[in-house]
Design a protein around this motif. Structure first.
Motif, PDB file in Angstrom:
ATOM      1  N   THR A 140      74.876  24.462  35.939  1.00 44.46           N
ATOM      2  CA  THR A 140      75.550  23.285  35.392  1.00 44.46           C
ATOM      3  C   THR A 140      75.742  23.528  33.898  1.00 44.46           C
ATOM      4  N   PRO A 141      76.655  22.798  33.264  1.00 48.08           N
ATOM      5  CA  PRO A 141      76.863  22.995  31.815  1.00 48.08           C
ATOM      6  C   PRO A 141      75.563  22.869  31.023  1.00 48.08           C
ATOM      7  N   ARG A 142      74.722  21.881  31.392  1.00 47.94           N
ATOM      8  CA  ARG A 142      73.504  21.668  30.611  1.00 47.94           C
ATOM      9  C   ARG A 142      72.511  22.814  30.797  1.00 47.94           C
ATOM     10  N   THR A 143      72.308  23.269  32.043  1.00 47.83           N
ATOM     11  CA  THR A 143      71.347  24.356  32.251  1.00 47.83           C
ATOM     12  C   THR A 143      71.826  25.637  31.563  1.00 47.83           C
ATOM     13  N   GLU A 144      73.159  25.830  31.542  1.00 45.96           N
ATOM     14  CA  GLU A 144      73.684  26.990  30.818  1.00 45.96           C
ATOM     15  C   GLU A 144      73.360  26.898  29.339  1.00 45.96           C
ATOM     16  N   GLN A 145      73.489  25.679  28.778  1.00 41.25           N
ATOM     17  CA  GLN A 145      73.196  25.482  27.355  1.00 41.25           C
ATOM     18  C   GLN A 145      71.716  25.728  27.056  1.00 41.25           C
ATOM     19  N   VAL A 146      70.838  25.221  27.923  1.00 36.94           N
ATOM     20  CA  VAL A 146      69.390  25.375  27.719  1.00 36.94           C
ATOM     21  C   VAL A 146      68.999  26.848  27.800  1.00 36.94           C
ATOM     22  N   VAL A 147      69.506  27.537  28.820  1.00 32.26           N
ATOM     23  CA  VAL A 147      69.177  28.956  28.992  1.00 32.26           C
ATOM     24  C   VAL A 147      69.671  29.755  27.797  1.00 32.26           C
ATOM     25  N   GLU A 148      70.909  29.491  27.389  1.00 32.39           N
ATOM     26  CA  GLU A 148      71.480  30.245  26.275  1.00 32.39           C
ATOM     27  C   GLU A 148      70.711  29.979  24.978  1.00 32.39           C
ATOM     28  N   ALA A 149      70.363  28.730  24.751  1.00 30.95           N
ATOM     29  CA  ALA A 149      69.634  28.374  23.530  1.00 30.95           C
ATOM     30  C   ALA A 149      68.250  29.020  23.520  1.00 30.95           C
ATOM     31  N   MET A 150      67.588  29.024  24.664  1.00 30.64           N
ATOM     32  CA  MET A 150      66.259  29.657  24.747  1.00 30.64           C
ATOM     33  C   MET A 150      66.359  31.158  24.468  1.00 30.64           C
ATOM     34  N   LEU A 151      67.352  31.796  25.069  1.00 25.21           N
ATOM     35  CA  LEU A 151      67.504  33.244  24.884  1.00 25.21           C
ATOM     36  C   LEU A 151      67.763  33.588  23.424  1.00 25.21           C
ATOM     37  N   TYR A 152      68.662  32.805  22.761  1.00 24.45           N
ATOM     38  CA  TYR A 152      68.929  33.086  21.350  1.00 24.45           C
ATOM     39  C   TYR A 152      67.687  32.859  20.496  1.00 24.45           C
ATOM     40  N   PHE A 153      66.905  31.849  20.868  1.00 24.44           N
ATOM     41  CA  PHE A 153      65.655  31.580  20.170  1.00 24.44           C
ATOM     42  C   PHE A 153      64.718  32.803  20.282  1.00 24.44           C
ATOM     43  N   LEU A 154      64.559  33.299  21.511  1.00 31.43           N
ATOM     44  CA  LEU A 154      63.647  34.418  21.760  1.00 31.43           C
ATOM     45  C   LEU A 154      64.174  35.714  21.153  1.00 31.43           C
ATOM     46  N   TRP A 155      65.488  35.908  21.192  1.00 34.40           N
ATOM     47  CA  TRP A 155      66.072  37.105  20.562  1.00 34.40           C
ATOM     48  C   TRP A 155      65.854  37.071  19.044  1.00 34.40           C
ATOM     49  N   ASP A 156      65.996  35.868  18.466  1.00 37.59           N
ATOM     50  CA  ASP A 156      65.787  35.740  17.025  1.00 37.59           C
ATOM     51  C   ASP A 156      64.325  36.002  16.648  1.00 37.59           C
ATOM     52  N   LEU A 157      63.444  35.853  17.607  1.00 39.96           N
ATOM     53  CA  LEU A 157      62.029  36.185  17.384  1.00 39.96           C
ATOM     54  C   LEU A 157      61.765  37.670  17.634  1.00 39.96           C
ATOM     55  N   ASN A 158      62.857  38.406  17.900  1.00 43.78           N
ATOM     56  CA  ASN A 158      62.796  39.864  18.134  1.00 43.78           C
ATOM     57  C   ASN A 158      62.057  40.251  19.415  1.00 43.78           C
ATOM     58  N   PHE A 159      62.068  39.371  20.387  1.00 44.53           N
ATOM     59  CA  PHE A 159      61.547  39.736  21.699  1.00 44.53           C
ATOM     60  C   PHE A 159      62.569  40.615  22.415  1.00 44.53           C
ATOM     61  N   LYS A 160      62.079  41.609  23.155  1.00 43.49           N
ATOM     62  CA  LYS A 160      62.954  42.387  24.043  1.00 43.49           C
ATOM     63  C   LYS A 160      62.928  41.681  25.389  1.00 43.49           C
ATOM     64  N   ILE A 161      63.965  40.905  25.633  1.00 40.63           N
ATOM     65  CA  ILE A 161      63.985  40.040  26.814  1.00 40.63           C
ATOM     66  C   ILE A 161      64.729  40.704  27.971  1.00 40.63           C
ATOM     67  N   GLY A 162      64.100  40.708  29.118  1.00 40.76           N
ATOM     68  CA  GLY A 162      64.777  41.067  30.354  1.00 40.76           C
ATOM     69  C   GLY A 162      64.880  39.797  31.172  1.00 40.76           C
ATOM     70  N   HIS A 163      66.068  39.256  31.331  1.00 38.44           N
ATOM     71  CA  HIS A 163      66.169  37.936  31.972  1.00 38.44           C
ATOM     72  C   HIS A 163      67.126  37.963  33.154  1.00 38.44           C
TER      73      HIS A 163
END
Length: 922
Positions: A140-163
């Protein structure tokens, strides 16, 4: 399958969690930020800075504890705890502050789960953080926004994310089709979000994916393991093991855990005790192995600051220092650390065997073994052992307590009848190794059984390997136990000492069976002439028995042989022969590869050591087995040819043949043979040619070579050429031979060596002759400097010939070009393995020449610089033997003064040694 929680692991392995992540304090600060009347982006950046500092401080605290010698298990659990807290805070901030919603619809629900190693609760310092965003239906639009925001948050923390973002149905469908995703869901762990959605996933997974698919999952996981082992090297005893993916590494332990979790629905290995799969002792062994491997892996990540999984040479020494392994009794600290690693890897293999046996018993899965003897299928016993299917086992539970000799006898019977041994029997043996004491070692029947196994015509390597894997071999022969898993920290030996020894026994068996007639024809022929097979097999088994001790391992090994052989039932004469073979097991290769075997003194000195044709035969076979067992590509046709030449010439001398006759007679015979070969030459021209050669030339080369040289010289005289070169491929020796006929001058060898180095060729050996007409007739045996293979390409051969000509005419400046030449080995290896330079000068090894042996770090152009120095010192090189053992170069030169004498002045000898050492150290 229950919803797993890591709270128990945090409590058990991670103390004072608040020092790693002060959750209460951070929640208050985040609440304060959220209460501000600031734009959402400003609040996000403030929270990001806050979490970035917390993450940095948390990681520093974990590293500090590890540096203070906390376990690797603590590190992976603590890292997992730290990341858990941050992911949860990020989710709540994004969900409640950035994209708030009153009451989300069912389609807008989202569950965040840890998967992979992170899901298992194990996160190494440089590992990826694998996260599953679970949706009930499509995005849904909202879940896409939440997922994207979380990923950018974690990337900005320099985590190597496999999602991954998947719906519940996609997770189940993918699990059924893909083993990796199946395993990922199996290890999934709830972090935050909709718990009911995650619970539904696990229940559906259990019902649809797990139910009834146990056998398939096991087969797929074991096949995946086998394929993984092939990719990183089939042996667990490789020089630079991969501690994650390699045989006996962490992934093998994880594979056991995955299968246990899938089949038995357990979240902890200790639960397998209740299931009857492991004993408590075996669970402790599993936990100790895992803790050690995690400590090594975490140290690797910290030392390299990257997700490094390979124990490469350049980090092994640093890692050993960090883990406080010190040099002891002839063994380096790094070798002791690697021995510990290989022992753990071996233990992992044992646990795998036990685990698979339990699975097989429960699921009635048959092994891939097939009986070669159909009549045995109808028998329930074989020589008092019970036969279960196609494998031997003990008839009674207390068999070993009553008679520990049965521990050896079952291996003997299995070998005799080409049978396998039941894993349950191997487990019973491993659990009763304490019964192997001095009374069993001194038992005549036990010694007879062991000797029968060792010298059996039925693949002794296979049975010895079983004995070694089960732990019996090291207990029955304690001296062998000391070399188990012992690594030799150099680039020459590819395996641990025990692996090398077992390979050598297997190669001896292949020689005896005629399987190496092409590679080792003389050894394959004379092996059937030896008077005692027993002596040969025992000598091969014991040849490296003293490795890792102080002193020369050959000398110390000979002493051990004198002690062990009588206990094995060998006679005094057999014992003495085995001891002699162990003492001199390196002598034949050292003589062939590092001495001029065209020099009569070399053959005489070697013959004085050998003394009899029988010992010569035994030593040749042992030498071939030893070299071939060192590692791939170590044995080659050039080495085989040198050993053959040494064998033939020594055999001739020992049997009183032509070699024992005077020089004049030998020269006369050479002339007669060459005259017959050159019968088409005019008599006067032939006589002139015979006068050109020196005594050393006529007695050191065969008729075929002399005839080829004669034609080369004849053509050069017709062409009146100052320089003539012939490049030919010698398939017999598997080398490329470069023959040069030119006016002799002191720098000739050096100039040729420089030209060859620039052309990417390495000199394996050289023979230099100055004829009576003042011309040099030099032969260089070369191979590709990087691959050590034969150079056959015509264009490449032409380039080499041109480079030599340009070097002799002064057009090619080798010294300048060699500075930019790439090294044969990676810089990390050269940095880790420094060779102590050494120059030995011997005036007794040859009757006519001073022998200079140079040991040092191999590098491009080394031979050029060494020969250039010899030229400047006023020395003439008569012949050379060039050998490389990993990173160590061993170059031997037979030299004389400009007046044709040995170098006798001590002052001159000291100057030579000093100058050559300066080159080695530069």
């Amino acid at each position: 399958m229950p919803i797993t929680s890591l709270d128990y692991a945090y409590d058990q392995d991670v103390k004072n969690k608040a020092a790693i992540f002060p959750a209460t304090e951070l929640n208050k600060k985040i609440a304060g930020i959220r209460a501000q009347k600031e734009p959402a982006l400003t609040k996000r950046n403030q929270v990001l800075a806050l979490l970035r500092d917390a993450l940095s401080e948390g990681r520093a605290e974990v590293r500090k504890r590890f540096d203070e010698k906390a376990s690797g298990t603590m590190v992976v659990r603590a890292n997992c705890f730290l990341v858990d807290q941050i992911v949860k805070l990020v989710y709540h901030f994004v969900n409640e502050e950035l994209y708030p919603v009153g009451v989300p619809s069912k389609g807008e629900s989202l569950s965040v789960a840890a998967v992979g190693g992170y899901g298992r609760g194990e996160l190494a310092p440089q590992s990826d953080v694998d996260i599953l965003f679970l949706l009930p239906y499509k995005k849904t639009p909202r879940t896409e926004q939440v997922v994207e925001a979380m990923l950018y948050f974690l990337w900005d923390l320099n985590f190597k994310i496999g999602h991954s973002v998947r719906t519940l149905k996609e997770c189940i469908r993918s699990s059924q089709a893909d083993l990796t995703i199946n395993t990922s869901i199996l290890e999934s762990r709830f972090l935050c979000g909709d718990l009911k959605l995650f619970t539904q996933l696990r229940k559906t997974y259990d019902r649809v994916v797990r139910s009834g698919r146990g056998a398939t999952f096991i087969e797929e996981k074991l096949a995946e393991r086998s394929e993984r082992h092939k990719k990183v090297g089939g042996s667990r005893y490789t020089l630079e093991p991969n501690i994650k993916e390699g045989k006996g590494g962490l992934r093998d332990l994880q594979t056991l855990f995955w299968i246990a979790k899938f089949i038995y629905q357990v979240d902890d290995v200790s639960s397998l005790v209740e299931r009857g799969v492991f004993t408590r002792q075996e669970v402790r062994q599993f936990e100790k192995a895992q803790a050690f491997l995690w400590s090594v892996r975490c140290a690797l990540h910290y030392l390299t600051n990257r997700p490094e999984e390979r124990l490469s040479f350049d980090v092994q020494r640093e890692l050993a220092d960090w883990m406080q392994y010190t040099d002891h009794a002839g063994t380096k600290g790094v070798e002791r650390m690697m021995k510990h690693y290989f022992i753990v890897a071996k233990a992992v293999g044992g646990l795998t065997r036990i685990f698979c046996a339990a699975l097989e018993a429960e699921h009635n899965r048959r092994s891939g073994f097939r009986l070669p003897l159909p009549f045995l299928q109808r028998k329930r016993t074989v020589e008092k052992f019970r036969l279960e299917g196609d494998r031997l086992t003990f008839r009674q539970e207390d068999t070993l307590d009553k008679d520990p000799l049965e521990m050896l006898r079952i291996f003997h019977v299995a070998q005799k009848h080409d049978l396998d041994i039941h894993p349950a029997a191997l487990r019973k043996i491993t659990q009763n190794l304490r019964l192997i004491k001095h009374h069993l070692r001194d038992n005549e029947a036990a010694s007879r059984l062991f000797l029968d196994i060792l010298a059996s015509p039925k693949d002794p390597e296979k049975t010895l390997r079983r004995l070694n894997e089960s732990g019996v071999l090291g207990r029955f022969v304690p001296d062998f136990g000391r070399v188990e898993a012992l690594m030799q920290f150099n680039m020459y030996h590819h395996y641990t000492v025990d692996e090398h020894t077992l390979f050598a026994v297997g190669i001896l068996h292949q020689i005896e069976k005629g399987l190496l007639q092409k590679e080792a024809p003389i050894a394959s022929e004379v092996v059937h002439k030896v008077l005692s097979r027993k002596v040969l097999y025992v000598a091969v088994f014991l040849h490296d028995i003293a490795k890792g001790r102080s002193g020369d391992h050959s000398i110390e090994g000979a002493k051990i042989a004198l002690r062990i052989c009588p206990r094995m039932g060998l006679t005094a004469e057999e014992t003495e022969t085995v001891s002699w073979l162990v003492r001199y097991h390196l002598t034949m290769s050292e003589t062939a590869f590092s001495r001029d075997i065209d020099d009569p003194k070399t053959i005489q000195d070697f013959a004085e050591i050998v003394q009899s044709p029988e010992r010569l035969r035994l030593l040749l076979i042992l030498t071939v087995a030893d070299i071939r067992a060192v590692g791939p590509n170590v044995w080659n046709a050039w080495k085989a040819a040198l050993l053959r030449e040494l064998y033939w010439r020594t055999e001739e001398l020992l049997s009183g043949g032509l070699a024992a006759e005077g020089q004049e007679r030998r020269v006369q015979v050479a002339w007669e043979k060459l005259t017959a070969a050159l019968s088409h030459w005019p008599a006067q021209e032939l006589a002139l040619h015979l006068e050109r050669g020196t005594v050393s030339y006529w007695i050191s080369s065969d008729t075929e070579t002399q005839a080829r040289h004669a034609e080369l010289i004849r053509q050069a005289e017709v062409d009146k050429s100052p320089f003539t070169a012939e490049v030919r491929v010698d398939h017999y020796r598997q080398v490329t031979e470069v023959t040069i006929y030119a006016a002799d001058h002191p720098g000739l060898f050096s100039r040729v060596a420089g030209a060859l180095a620039v052309s990417g060729a390495s000199i394996e050996g050289a023979t230099i002759h100055t004829l009576r007409n003042g011309m040099a007739l030099d032969s260089f045996y070369i191979a590709d400097s990087h691959s050590k293979t034969l150079i056959e390409d015509p264009d490449r051969l032409h380039q080499i010939e041109t480079a030599i000509e340009q070097s002799l005419t002064g057009e090619l400046k080798a010294a300048k070009l060699l500075k930019n030449l790439p090294t044969r080995l990676p810089s990390r290896v050269l940095k880790a393995m420094r060779v102590k330079p050494r120059v030995l000068i011997d005036n007794k090894a040859s009757a006519s020449y001073t022998v200079i042996e140079v040991n040092g770090q191999d590098r491009p152009g080394l031979l050029y610089h060494l020969t250039q120095a010899l030229t400047k010192l006023g020395l003439l090189v008569h012949s050379a033997r060039i050998a490389t053992y990993g990173v160590r170069a061993v170059d031997v030169f037979y030299v004389e003064s400009a007046l044709g004498d040995k170098i006798s002045s001590q002052q001159k000898l000291n100057t030579i040694q000093k100058k050559l050492l300066e080159i080695l150290e530069s």
